[in-house]
Motif scaffolding. Structure first.
Motif, PDB file in Angstrom:
ATOM      1  N   ILE A  97      28.913 -37.438  65.605  1.00  0.00           N
ATOM      2  CA  ILE A  97      27.728 -37.051  65.423  1.00  0.00           C
ATOM      3  C   ILE A  97      26.888 -37.978  66.090  1.00  0.00           C
ATOM      4  CG2 ILE A  97      25.821 -37.049  63.708  1.00  0.00           C
ATOM      5  CD1 ILE A  97      27.519 -36.042  61.598  1.00  0.00           C
ATOM      6  N   ARG A  98      27.144 -39.115  66.025  1.00  0.00           N
ATOM      7  CA  ARG A  98      26.110 -40.351  66.652  1.00  0.00           C
ATOM      8  C   ARG A  98      26.223 -39.980  68.309  1.00  0.00           C
ATOM      9  NH1 ARG A  98      26.588 -43.957  70.013  1.00  0.00           N
ATOM     10  NH2 ARG A  98      28.888 -43.915  70.267  1.00  0.00           N
ATOM     11  N   LYS A  99      27.501 -39.738  68.853  1.00  0.00           N
ATOM     12  CA  LYS A  99      27.565 -39.318  70.201  1.00  0.00           C
ATOM     13  C   LYS A  99      26.813 -38.203  70.520  1.00  0.00           C
ATOM     14  CE  LYS A  99      32.290 -39.941  70.409  1.00  0.00           C
ATOM     15  NZ  LYS A  99      33.663 -40.211  70.896  1.00  0.00           N
ATOM     16  N   ILE A 100      26.960 -37.057  69.926  1.00  0.00           N
ATOM     17  CA  ILE A 100      26.219 -35.920  70.109  1.00  0.00           C
ATOM     18  C   ILE A 100      24.758 -36.272  69.999  1.00  0.00           C
ATOM     19  CG2 ILE A 100      25.731 -33.585  69.521  1.00  0.00           C
ATOM     20  CD1 ILE A 100      28.402 -33.836  70.518  1.00  0.00           C
ATOM     21  N   GLU A 101      24.121 -36.912  68.874  1.00  0.00           N
ATOM     22  CA  GLU A 101      22.993 -37.198  68.939  1.00  0.00           C
ATOM     23  C   GLU A 101      22.398 -37.913  70.066  1.00  0.00           C
ATOM     24  OE1 GLU A 101      21.497 -37.844  64.473  1.00  0.00           O
ATOM     25  OE2 GLU A 101      20.730 -36.230  65.437  1.00  0.00           O
ATOM     26  N   ALA A 102      23.145 -39.073  70.515  1.00  0.00           N
ATOM     27  CA  ALA A 102      22.825 -39.570  71.521  1.00  0.00           C
ATOM     28  C   ALA A 102      22.582 -38.537  73.027  1.00  0.00           C
ATOM     29  CB  ALA A 102      23.867 -40.737  71.868  1.00  0.00           C
ATOM     30  N   GLY A 103      23.575 -37.953  72.931  1.00  0.00           N
ATOM     31  CA  GLY A 103      23.603 -37.090  74.173  1.00  0.00           C
ATOM     32  C   GLY A 103      22.436 -36.071  74.071  1.00  0.00           C
ATOM     33  N   THR A 104      22.104 -35.584  72.916  1.00  0.00           N
ATOM     34  CA  THR A 104      20.953 -34.629  72.831  1.00  0.00           C
ATOM     35  C   THR A 104      19.485 -35.271  73.468  1.00  0.00           C
ATOM     36  OG1 THR A 104      22.119 -33.658  70.995  1.00  0.00           O
ATOM     37  CG2 THR A 104      19.654 -33.260  71.070  1.00  0.00           C
ATOM     38  N   LYS A 105      19.667 -36.641  73.063  1.00  0.00           N
ATOM     39  CA  LYS A 105      18.382 -37.311  73.287  1.00  0.00           C
ATOM     40  C   LYS A 105      18.290 -37.857  74.827  1.00  0.00           C
ATOM     41  CE  LYS A 105      18.212 -39.978  69.138  1.00  0.00           C
ATOM     42  NZ  LYS A 105      18.265 -41.123  68.183  1.00  0.00           N
ATOM     43  N   SER A 106      19.440 -37.479  75.797  1.00  0.00           N
ATOM     44  CA  SER A 106      19.729 -37.512  76.983  1.00  0.00           C
ATOM     45  C   SER A 106      19.697 -36.209  77.869  1.00  0.00           C
ATOM     46  CB  SER A 106      21.003 -38.353  77.453  1.00  0.00           C
ATOM     47  OG  SER A 106      20.818 -39.695  76.958  1.00  0.00           O
ATOM     48  N   ASN A 107      19.149 -35.090  76.919  1.00  0.00           N
ATOM     49  CA  ASN A 107      18.686 -33.948  77.457  1.00  0.00           C
ATOM     50  C   ASN A 107      20.245 -33.147  77.625  1.00  0.00           C
ATOM     51  OD1 ASN A 107      16.176 -34.201  77.591  1.00  0.00           O
ATOM     52  ND2 ASN A 107      16.106 -35.320  79.548  1.00  0.00           N
ATOM     53  N   TYR A 108      21.241 -33.417  77.106  1.00  0.00           N
ATOM     54  CA  TYR A 108      22.413 -32.530  77.130  1.00  0.00           C
ATOM     55  C   TYR A 108      22.400 -31.430  76.083  1.00  0.00           C
ATOM     56  CZ  TYR A 108      25.003 -35.864  80.100  1.00  0.00           C
ATOM     57  OH  TYR A 108      25.262 -36.734  81.150  1.00  0.00           O
ATOM     58  N   THR A 109      22.756 -30.339  76.341  1.00  0.00           N
ATOM     59  CA  THR A 109      22.820 -29.188  75.577  1.00  0.00           C
ATOM     60  C   THR A 109      24.245 -28.898  75.241  1.00  0.00           C
ATOM     61  OG1 THR A 109      20.739 -28.447  76.227  1.00  0.00           O
ATOM     62  CG2 THR A 109      22.112 -26.742  75.160  1.00  0.00           C
ATOM     63  N   PHE A 110      24.706 -28.835  74.000  1.00  0.00           N
ATOM     64  CA  PHE A 110      26.083 -28.982  73.571  1.00  0.00           C
ATOM     65  C   PHE A 110      26.486 -27.723  72.971  1.00  0.00           C
ATOM     66  CE2 PHE A 110      25.000 -33.421  73.400  1.00  0.00           C
ATOM     67  CZ  PHE A 110      25.986 -34.028  73.978  1.00  0.00           C
ATOM     68  N   VAL A 111      27.737 -27.167  73.295  1.00  0.00           N
ATOM     69  CA  VAL A 111      28.328 -26.094  72.357  1.00  0.00           C
ATOM     70  C   VAL A 111      29.534 -26.557  72.056  1.00  0.00           C
ATOM     71  CG1 VAL A 111      29.458 -24.882  74.463  1.00  0.00           C
ATOM     72  CG2 VAL A 111      28.867 -23.505  72.696  1.00  0.00           C
ATOM     73  N   PHE A 112      29.816 -26.351  70.605  1.00  0.00           N
ATOM     74  CA  PHE A 112      31.238 -26.558  70.009  1.00  0.00           C
ATOM     75  C   PHE A 112      32.137 -25.410  70.094  1.00  0.00           C
ATOM     76  CE2 PHE A 112      28.302 -29.025  67.097  1.00  0.00           C
ATOM     77  CZ  PHE A 112      28.642 -30.379  67.764  1.00  0.00           C
ATOM     78  N   MET A 113      33.316 -25.577  70.728  1.00  0.00           N
ATOM     79  CA  MET A 113      34.175 -24.397  71.097  1.00  0.00           C
ATOM     80  C   MET A 113      35.505 -24.384  70.381  1.00  0.00           C
ATOM     81  SD  MET A 113      36.300 -23.483  74.537  1.00  0.00           S
ATOM     82  CE  MET A 113      37.552 -24.487  73.881  1.00  0.00           C
ATOM     83  N   CYS A 114      35.900 -23.423  69.827  1.00  0.00           N
ATOM     84  CA  CYS A 114      37.090 -23.307  69.279  1.00  0.00           C
ATOM     85  C   CYS A 114      37.636 -21.655  69.705  1.00  0.00           C
ATOM     86  CB  CYS A 114      37.236 -23.528  67.807  1.00  0.00           C
ATOM     87  SG  CYS A 114      38.891 -23.887  67.151  1.00  0.00           S
ATOM     88  N   ALA A 115      38.576 -21.220  69.075  1.00  0.00           N
ATOM     89  CA  ALA A 115      39.012 -19.977  69.348  1.00  0.00           C
ATOM     90  C   ALA A 115      38.449 -18.548  68.659  1.00  0.00           C
ATOM     91  CB  ALA A 115      40.619 -19.952  69.104  1.00  0.00           C
ATOM     92  N   GLU A 116      38.116 -18.849  67.482  1.00  0.00           N
ATOM     93  CA  GLU A 116      37.891 -17.444  66.660  1.00  0.00           C
ATOM     94  C   GLU A 116      36.486 -17.005  67.048  1.00  0.00           C
ATOM     95  OE1 GLU A 116      40.759 -19.925  64.194  1.00  0.00           O
ATOM     96  OE2 GLU A 116      38.962 -20.495  65.334  1.00  0.00           O
ATOM     97  N   LYS A 117      36.444 -15.643  66.940  1.00  0.00           N
ATOM     98  CA  LYS A 117      35.304 -14.897  67.336  1.00  0.00           C
ATOM     99  C   LYS A 117      34.171 -15.252  66.323  1.00  0.00           C
ATOM    100  CE  LYS A 117      37.319 -10.996  69.813  1.00  0.00           C
ATOM    101  NZ  LYS A 117      37.477  -9.548  69.603  1.00  0.00           N
TER     102      LYS A 117
END
Length: 208
Positions: A97-117
């Motif tokens: 969570i900490r890493k995603i929050e830091a990335g969000t503040k640096s203008n990264y837009t994240f998607v969490f990917m797995c298999a299921e539709k």
């Protein structure tokens, strides 16, 4: 408002998958598979996907340690399956969570990917995205047609599944609030999809 996306690759041919990510201006993909290999979708194997995303200017990261559904430490398998409520309090998950929050503040837009539709059948939503929703993120679950479903809509589907007769409570029924129904629905889904340990064989790292 901060936002985060989820997606299941089983609903996409790879070219369409990349197109949809670009459409939503996603620039960083977080692979939450514990084993980032697929028997049936080889283009989504870690090496192939990482190379393709890099060629389009996107970043690939695998967060099996932080967000994977199959954790090695058996203390998180309270009832024989991975307890999402328990694991999301772990140091590894909180570091994710900490890493995603830091990335969000640096203008990264994240998607969490797995298999299921369907996000409601996958830990990428029931365990991972749920925690970001609780932190105030706008969670957008990308469907196989390129549209998206909000977390609120997904929660309504869960409640409809587990409490179909909620509007027919009698005077003798236990009173339960909407939020209690939502939480109970997440817990019930966890019990259905949570990865289970074979105590004799240990953790089975099955390729899916």
């Amino acid at each position: 408002m901060k936002e985060v996306f989820t997606i299941g690759y089983a609903g996409f041919k790879i070219n369409e998958f990349i197109r949809v990510l670009k459409e939503y201006k996603i620039n960083s993909l977080i692979d939450v598979r514990s084993n980032p290999i697929s028997k049936f979708y080889e283009e989504y194997n870690q090496k192939n996907l990482e190379k393709l995303l890099s060629s389009t200017g996107m970043i690939y990261r695998n967060y099996r340690k932080e967000f994977g559904a199959r954790q090695e430490d058996k203390k998180y398998y309270k009832n024989g399956y991975l307890d999402f409520n328990l694991y999301t309090q772990s140091n590894n998950f909180l570091e994710g969570i900490r890493k995603i929050e830091a990335g969000t503040k640096s203008n990264y837009t994240f998607v969490f990917m797995c298999a299921e539709k369907d996000p409601s059948t996958c830990h990428r939503n029931i365990m991972v995205a749920r925690e970001f929703y609780k932190l105030g993120y706008d969670v957008k679950n990308i469907r196989s047609d390129g549209s998206y479903e909000s977390q609120e809509s997904m929660e309504k589907r869960l409640v409809e599944r587990y409490f179909p007769n909620r509007n027919q409570l009698t005077l003798f029924s236990e009173s339960i609030s909407w939020q209690q129904m939502v939480k109970r629905s997440y817990d019930l889904r966890n019990s259905e999809i949570g990865y289970r340990i074979d105590e004799e064989a240990g953790v089975n790292w099955q390729v899916i």
